[in-house]
Design an enzyme around this catalytic site. Structure first.
Site, PDB file in Angstrom:
ATOM      1  N   GLN A 199      44.579  28.264  53.853  1.00  0.00           N
ATOM      2  CA  GLN A 199      44.879  26.830  53.903  1.00  0.00           C
ATOM      3  C   GLN A 199      43.631  25.958  53.995  1.00  0.00           C
ATOM      4  O   GLN A 199      43.691  24.769  53.682  1.00  0.00           O
ATOM      5  CB  GLN A 199      45.792  26.525  55.096  1.00  0.00           C
ATOM      6  CG  GLN A 199      47.247  26.865  54.863  1.00  0.00           C
ATOM      7  CD  GLN A 199      47.892  26.050  53.760  1.00  0.00           C
ATOM      8  OE1 GLN A 199      47.396  24.987  53.372  1.00  0.00           O
ATOM      9  NE2 GLN A 199      48.991  26.541  53.232  1.00  0.00           N
ATOM     10  N   THR A 204      43.360  47.049  36.457  1.00  0.00           N
ATOM     11  CA  THR A 204      42.619  46.187  35.543  1.00  0.00           C
ATOM     12  C   THR A 204      42.646  44.753  36.043  1.00  0.00           C
ATOM     13  O   THR A 204      43.706  44.215  36.379  1.00  0.00           O
ATOM     14  CB  THR A 204      43.224  46.257  34.129  1.00  0.00           C
ATOM     15  OG1 THR A 204      43.191  47.613  33.682  1.00  0.00           O
ATOM     16  CG2 THR A 204      42.452  45.373  33.164  1.00  0.00           C
ATOM     17  N   CYS A 237      56.931  29.827  52.602  1.00  0.00           N
ATOM     18  CA  CYS A 237      57.229  31.261  52.613  1.00  0.00           C
ATOM     19  C   CYS A 237      58.427  31.604  53.488  1.00  0.00           C
ATOM     20  O   CYS A 237      58.975  32.687  53.397  1.00  0.00           O
ATOM     21  CB  CYS A 237      56.005  32.040  53.104  1.00  0.00           C
ATOM     22  SG  CYS A 237      54.571  31.834  52.035  1.00  0.00           S
TER      23      CYS A 237
END
Length: 381
Positions: free
Chosen positions: A181, A239, A326
């Site tokens: 944050q 990758t 969240c």
């Protein structure tokens, strides 16, 4: 129809044009695998390393090799806690976190507890601030790691990380901070903070979602928690997501360029919003520290109403949330608000409003008017 004023920058940020350009250039021109030896691979590798250097410069890392790219901040936090724990578990089995950590830190800490680790959760005061003295009191000879967030994602309170690092360093204990944050909003320097590990999230400062990074100070004992090839110095196999990494590099350069003015710009819009709301809503309560908080974050409780109902009533004009994106869909009291001692009524009326670089004073005026009108209508029902 005019879109609502966006006041949820702590949840995510719009992708900056510079980031889009960098990511698109990577997708079109440097699409090779960074591990390949031919020219397209070398160009992709150079793009990754250029972005790594930009991230390192933003956070004051001495060497760009101390930056490990991850898929998100949650992955970086898991790597920090679990990676250190796995490395040190033969001799150390104790972890310290604060009561207001994001689930991305608290859940791996609880997982370690289920695996037999001792876990100490340090409380916070009524402003959501951790005491360095409490952290010191929690330390034990077998403490492997202390993890305290830099700034809280809900109320914005900034923690005394330097004071804590002065203590942990004296005792030879590692310190991690989740700076998801704070990066891009305030200066974040790993040397000034004195941390061994630091997490950042691209989508919190105008990069894309799906990219994060973990700073790992050279010499920090840590092992990989995912298994595969040897990318990212063996800590994060797979990758590399070159377009997202290129975008993170662009966002890091953008954030570094804005640092001299970002605090004043964000603080001006946040404070203007707070002043308008306080003037029109008797009994409005600020949650979090009055001064030691992020310059863009205003977490307030509206009296006599549900924060969720308030935002729904104002949704045509304001896009904001009651707390962390969240875990803000339920009506249970936020763990952060419970930790700072909010009663049920104050917690119910809580709303998190966070401004960003694009926020204008016209936006603030429109949002404040909409929120005040919605509050008045609800209290009259």
């Amino acid at each position: 129809m005019t879109p609502p004023v966006y006041l949820d920058y702590n949840a995510t940020t719009p992708v900056a044009p510079e980031v889009v350009e960098a990511a698109m250039r990577s997708m079109v021109a440097t699409y090779g695998n960074p591990s390949s030896s031919y020219s397209l691979g070398r160009e992709a590798h150079a793009t990754v390393e250029d972005a790594r250097a930009a991230v390192a410069e933003l956070i004051g890392a001495a060497d760009s090799d101390e930056v490990c790219f991850t898929g998100c901040a949650t992955e970086a936090n898991n790597l920090a806690l679990l990676g250190v724990a796995r490395k040190l578990q033969a001799t150390k089995r104790h972890l310290v976190v604060s009561a207001i950590e994001h689930p991305a830190v608290m859940e791996p800490a609880l997982q370690l507890k289920r695996e037999g680790w001792a876990l100490t959760v340090v409380p916070v005061d009524g402003f959501g601030r951790v005491s360095a003295a409490d952290v010191k009191a929690a330390l034990r000879p077998d403490t492997a790691l202390v993890s305290i967030m830099h700034a809280n994602n809900e109320i914005g309170t900034i923690q005394p990380i330097r004071e804590i690092s002065d203590i942990t360093r004296r005792d030879g204990i590692l310190l991690h901070t989740d700076a998801a944050q704070s990066v891009g909003k305030i200066p974040v320097d790993v040397e000034t903070l004195g941390v061994d590990l630091l997490t950042l999230a691209g989508h919190k400062f105008y990069a894309t979602k799906g990219i994060g990074a973990l700073y790992v100070r050279r010499g920090t004992p840590i092992v990989n928690i995912l298994f595969g090839a040897g990318q990212e110095h063996g800590l994060r196999p797979g990758t590399e997501n070159v377009p997202a990494i290129a975008g993170l590099g662009a966002a890091s350069r953008l954030a570094r360029g804005r640092l001299p003015s970002v605090d004043a710009r964000l603080r001006a819009t946040r404070d203007a919003l707070q002043e308008r709301l306080q003037a029109a809503v008797p009994g409005l309560v600020l949650n979090g520290h009055p001064t030691e908080r992020l310059p863009n974050t205003l977490h307030v409780s509206f009296p006599g109403v549900s924060g969720r109902a308030l935002l729904q009533a104002a949704s045509e004009h304001v896009a904001a949330s009651v707390g962390s994106a969240c875990h803000s869909t339920g009506d249970a009291v936020s763990g952060v608000l419970a930790a700072i001692g909010c009663d049920a009524a104050r917690a119910a009326g809580a709303v998190r409003l966070s401004t960003g670089w694009p926020t204008t004073m016209d936006d603030i005026e429109r949002a404040a008017n909409a929120l005040v009108l919605a509050w008045r209508r609800l209290v009259e029902l």
